[in-house]
Design a protein around this motif. Structure first.
Motif, PDB file in Angstrom:
ATOM      1  N   UNK A  98       0.807  -1.215   0.000  1.00  0.00           N
ATOM      2  CA  UNK A  98       0.000   0.000   0.000  1.00  0.00           C
ATOM      3  C   UNK A  98       0.837   1.261   0.000  1.00  0.00           C
ATOM      4  N   UNK A  99       1.954   1.242   0.726  1.00  0.00           N
ATOM      5  CA  UNK A  99       2.816   2.419   0.789  1.00  0.00           C
ATOM      6  C   UNK A  99       3.434   2.726  -0.562  1.00  0.00           C
ATOM      7  N   UNK A 100       3.774   1.684  -1.319  1.00  0.00           N
ATOM      8  CA  UNK A 100       4.375   1.913  -2.633  1.00  0.00           C
ATOM      9  C   UNK A 100       3.446   2.678  -3.557  1.00  0.00           C
ATOM     10  N   UNK A 101       2.131   2.499  -3.392  1.00  0.00           N
ATOM     11  CA  UNK A 101       1.184   3.240  -4.228  1.00  0.00           C
ATOM     12  C   UNK A 101       0.854   4.599  -3.607  1.00  0.00           C
ATOM     13  N   UNK A 102       1.324   4.835  -2.386  1.00  0.00           N
ATOM     14  CA  UNK A 102       1.108   6.119  -1.755  1.00  0.00           C
ATOM     15  C   UNK A 102      -0.290   6.325  -1.241  1.00  0.00           C
ATOM     16  N   UNK A 103      -0.953   5.222  -0.828  1.00  0.00           N
ATOM     17  CA  UNK A 103      -2.330   5.319  -0.353  1.00  0.00           C
ATOM     18  C   UNK A 103      -2.387   4.935   1.115  1.00  0.00           C
ATOM     19  N   UNK A 104      -2.413   5.911   1.978  1.00  0.00           N
ATOM     20  CA  UNK A 104      -2.402   5.661   3.412  1.00  0.00           C
ATOM     21  C   UNK A 104      -3.797   5.721   4.038  1.00  0.00           C
ATOM     22  N   UNK A 105      -4.637   6.608   3.540  1.00  0.00           N
ATOM     23  CA  UNK A 105      -5.898   6.884   4.217  1.00  0.00           C
ATOM     24  C   UNK A 105      -6.842   5.703   4.288  1.00  0.00           C
ATOM     25  N   UNK A 106      -6.876   4.860   3.260  1.00  0.00           N
ATOM     26  CA  UNK A 106      -7.830   3.756   3.217  1.00  0.00           C
ATOM     27  C   UNK A 106      -7.166   2.427   3.555  1.00  0.00           C
ATOM     28  N   UNK A 107      -6.050   2.474   4.279  1.00  0.00           N
ATOM     29  CA  UNK A 107      -5.246   1.274   4.487  1.00  0.00           C
ATOM     30  C   UNK A 107      -6.022   0.148   5.155  1.00  0.00           C
ATOM     31  N   UNK A 108      -6.783   0.446   6.215  1.00  0.00           N
ATOM     32  CA  UNK A 108      -7.496  -0.612   6.939  1.00  0.00           C
ATOM     33  C   UNK A 108      -8.531  -1.283   6.043  1.00  0.00           C
ATOM     34  N   UNK A 162       1.689 -22.007  -1.414  1.00  0.00           N
ATOM     35  CA  UNK A 162       0.426 -21.414  -1.805  1.00  0.00           C
ATOM     36  C   UNK A 162       0.123 -20.125  -1.065  1.00  0.00           C
ATOM     37  N   UNK A 163       0.434 -20.096   0.221  1.00  0.00           N
ATOM     38  CA  UNK A 163       0.196 -18.889   1.013  1.00  0.00           C
ATOM     39  C   UNK A 163       1.117 -17.749   0.563  1.00  0.00           C
ATOM     40  N   UNK A 164       2.339 -18.088   0.195  1.00  0.00           N
ATOM     41  CA  UNK A 164       3.241 -17.043  -0.298  1.00  0.00           C
ATOM     42  C   UNK A 164       2.733 -16.469  -1.621  1.00  0.00           C
ATOM     43  N   UNK A 165       2.165 -17.334  -2.462  1.00  0.00           N
ATOM     44  CA  UNK A 165       1.606 -16.832  -3.706  1.00  0.00           C
ATOM     45  C   UNK A 165       0.432 -15.899  -3.420  1.00  0.00           C
ATOM     46  N   UNK A 166      -0.427 -16.277  -2.481  1.00  0.00           N
ATOM     47  CA  UNK A 166      -1.528 -15.401  -2.090  1.00  0.00           C
ATOM     48  C   UNK A 166      -1.006 -14.062  -1.585  1.00  0.00           C
ATOM     49  N   UNK A 167       0.050 -14.110  -0.775  1.00  0.00           N
ATOM     50  CA  UNK A 167       0.597 -12.881  -0.205  1.00  0.00           C
ATOM     51  C   UNK A 167       1.188 -11.985  -1.293  1.00  0.00           C
ATOM     52  N   UNK A 168       1.907 -12.584  -2.240  1.00  0.00           N
ATOM     53  CA  UNK A 168       2.484 -11.795  -3.327  1.00  0.00           C
ATOM     54  C   UNK A 168       1.377 -11.126  -4.146  1.00  0.00           C
ATOM     55  N   UNK A 169       0.315 -11.874  -4.433  1.00  0.00           N
ATOM     56  CA  UNK A 169      -0.805 -11.298  -5.166  1.00  0.00           C
ATOM     57  C   UNK A 169      -1.520 -10.230  -4.338  1.00  0.00           C
ATOM     58  N   UNK A 170      -1.724 -10.529  -3.062  1.00  0.00           N
ATOM     59  CA  UNK A 170      -2.396  -9.566  -2.196  1.00  0.00           C
ATOM     60  C   UNK A 170      -1.620  -8.274  -2.088  1.00  0.00           C
ATOM     61  N   UNK A 171      -0.298  -8.378  -1.985  1.00  0.00           N
ATOM     62  CA  UNK A 171       0.529  -7.173  -1.881  1.00  0.00           C
ATOM     63  C   UNK A 171       0.441  -6.345  -3.158  1.00  0.00           C
ATOM     64  N   UNK A 172       0.336  -7.017  -4.315  1.00  0.00           N
ATOM     65  CA  UNK A 172       0.171  -6.283  -5.569  1.00  0.00           C
ATOM     66  C   UNK A 172      -1.213  -5.654  -5.652  1.00  0.00           C
ATOM     67  N   UNK A 173      -2.240  -6.381  -5.238  1.00  0.00           N
ATOM     68  CA  UNK A 173      -3.612  -5.892  -5.380  1.00  0.00           C
ATOM     69  C   UNK A 173      -3.922  -4.755  -4.424  1.00  0.00           C
ATOM     70  N   UNK A 174      -3.261  -4.736  -3.283  1.00  0.00           N
ATOM     71  CA  UNK A 174      -3.552  -3.668  -2.318  1.00  0.00           C
ATOM     72  C   UNK A 174      -3.111  -2.308  -2.847  1.00  0.00           C
ATOM     73  N   UNK A 175      -2.249  -2.324  -3.867  1.00  0.00           N
ATOM     74  CA  UNK A 175      -1.836  -1.079  -4.500  1.00  0.00           C
ATOM     75  C   UNK A 175      -2.845  -0.600  -5.548  1.00  0.00           C
ATOM     76  N   UNK A 176      -3.984  -1.294  -5.670  1.00  0.00           N
ATOM     77  CA  UNK A 176      -5.052  -0.914  -6.598  1.00  0.00           C
ATOM     78  C   UNK A 176      -4.553  -0.772  -8.036  1.00  0.00           C
ATOM     79  N   UNK A 177      -3.931  -1.813  -8.591  1.00  0.00           N
ATOM     80  CA  UNK A 177      -3.388  -1.678  -9.950  1.00  0.00           C
ATOM     81  C   UNK A 177      -4.465  -1.706 -11.014  1.00  0.00           C
ATOM     82  N   UNK A 178      -4.170  -1.060 -12.120  1.00  0.00           N
ATOM     83  CA  UNK A 178      -5.002  -1.182 -13.319  1.00  0.00           C
ATOM     84  C   UNK A 178      -4.450  -2.273 -14.223  1.00  0.00           C
ATOM     85  N   UNK A 179      -3.132  -2.481 -14.167  1.00  0.00           N
ATOM     86  CA  UNK A 179      -2.470  -3.510 -14.964  1.00  0.00           C
ATOM     87  C   UNK A 179      -1.663  -4.396 -14.031  1.00  0.00           C
ATOM     88  N   UNK A 180      -1.942  -5.697 -14.058  1.00  0.00           N
ATOM     89  CA  UNK A 180      -1.246  -6.665 -13.228  1.00  0.00           C
ATOM     90  C   UNK A 180      -0.366  -7.530 -14.128  1.00  0.00           C
TER      91      UNK A 180
END
Length: 255
Positions: free
Chosen positions: A121-131, A158-176
C-alpha cells in the motif's frame, strides 16, 4: 472485489474492452549488449487477460521486466494509457497503476503477512484507506487473515503466492503483470489462482498480462494469447482458438 481495495483505480473512466491499455511497439530489449526481445509489438486491451506462452528462454520474463521498468529497452516504445513508460522510474509506474508479481513471488520473508501487505500500500502512496484495503485482501485470501502475524518464512508455497498477489492488489493496480504464478504450486492452488484472475477481470475490469508455463490453466482464463519464440511473437490469437486448434498447439506449444 468490487473495483479495487477501498476505491476504484485512478483512470480516465473511458476504457472499453477494445482500448489498448498497454501498447508495445517495435520493442527490442535485453541484458547488456545481448538483446532478448526483437521488435516485439503487442496490444493489451483494457479489462482482458492476455496469456504469454512459450518455451523457456523465449523472452516472456524479459517482456514483463521491460514493461515494469526493471530493464530499459534499447529500441521501441511501451505505452501505458497512451503515455510512454520508457523513461519512467519503477516507483512512478507503481503509482500510475502497474503491479508486477515476479517469478519466485518476491515475498519479504522476515516481515509478517500484514507488514508485507502494508508495504504494498505504501508503494502506491495510499495511506488513508489502508485498513479497508487490508480487510478486502483478507476477505479475498482467507488463509492470510488467519496468518496475518506470521512471518513470510513460515508460509506454505500457496500462502506465499496469495501474499504476493495480495501485496500487488492492495496497490489498486489497473495492470497486473504476473510471471509464472503457478510455479511449484499444487493443482488445487493453481486452479484457485486462475479462478481469482477470472474474478478480478470480471468484477473490477483489471487488465492482466500473464506469463505462464501451465498452458491449460492460462488458456482457461485468458481472453487472448500470444506465443513467443526466440524473443519474437510467433502467434497471437484468441485463447479459445489456440486452445482448440490442434495445428497451432502442436506447432508452438508441443501438445
Amino acid at each position: 472485489m468490487t473495483g479495487t481495495p477501498a476505491e476504484q483505480p485512478a483512470g480516465t473512466g473511458t476504457e472499453t474492452l477494445d482500448t489498448p491499455l498497454l501498447e508495445i511497439r517495435n520493442l527490442t530489449a535485453g541484458y547488456g549488449a545481448a538483446p532478448v526481445l526483437h521488435e516485439v509489438d503487442l496490444a493489451v486491451p483494457a479489462g482482458r487477460i492476455v496469456a504469454v506462452l512459450g518455451a523457456n528462454g523465449a523472452g516472456k520474463t524479459t517482456l514483463l521486466r521491460a514493461v515494469s521498468g526493471l530493464i530499459r529497452p534499447s529500441r521501441g516504445q511501451i505505452l501505458f494509457d497512451g503515455r510512454d513508460l520508457c523513461t519512467v522510474r519503477v516507483e512512478q509506474m507503481i503509482r500510475r497503476g502497474i503491479a508486477h508479481v515476479p517469478e519466485g513471488r518476491g515475498v519479504i520473508v522476515e516481515l509478517t503477512v500484514e507488514e508485507n501487505l502494508r508495504l504494498g500500500g505504501l508503494w502506491r502512496g495510499r495511506r488513508g484507506a489502508e485498513r479497508a484495503q487490508l480487510d478486502e485482501i483478507y476477505d479475498l485470501f482467507e488463509p492470510l487473515a488467519r496468518r496475518r502475524r506470521s512471518p513470510g518464512h513460515q508460509l506454505s508455497g500457496g500462502e506465499r503466492q496469495m501474499l504476493a498477489l495480495g501485496r500487488a492488489l492492495i496497490a489498486s493496480p489497473r495492470l497486473l503483470l504476473l510471471d509464472e504464478p503457478s510455479l511449484g504450486l499444487a493443482p488445487r492452488v493453481i486452479a484457485q489462482t486462475m479462478e481469482l484472475l477470472r474474478t478480478l477481470r470480471d468484477r473490477s475490469g483489471m487488465t492482466v498480462l500473464l506469463v505462464e508455463q501451465n498452458v491449460h490453466g492460462a488458456l482457461s482464463v485468458a481472453n487472448d494469447a500470444v506465443v513467443m519464440s526466440l524473443g519474437r511473437i510467433a502467434v497471437r490469437d484468441s485463447a479459445a482458438r489456440l486452445r482448440t486448434d490442434e495445428r497451432l498447439r502442436h506447432a508452438y506449444l508441443g501438445f
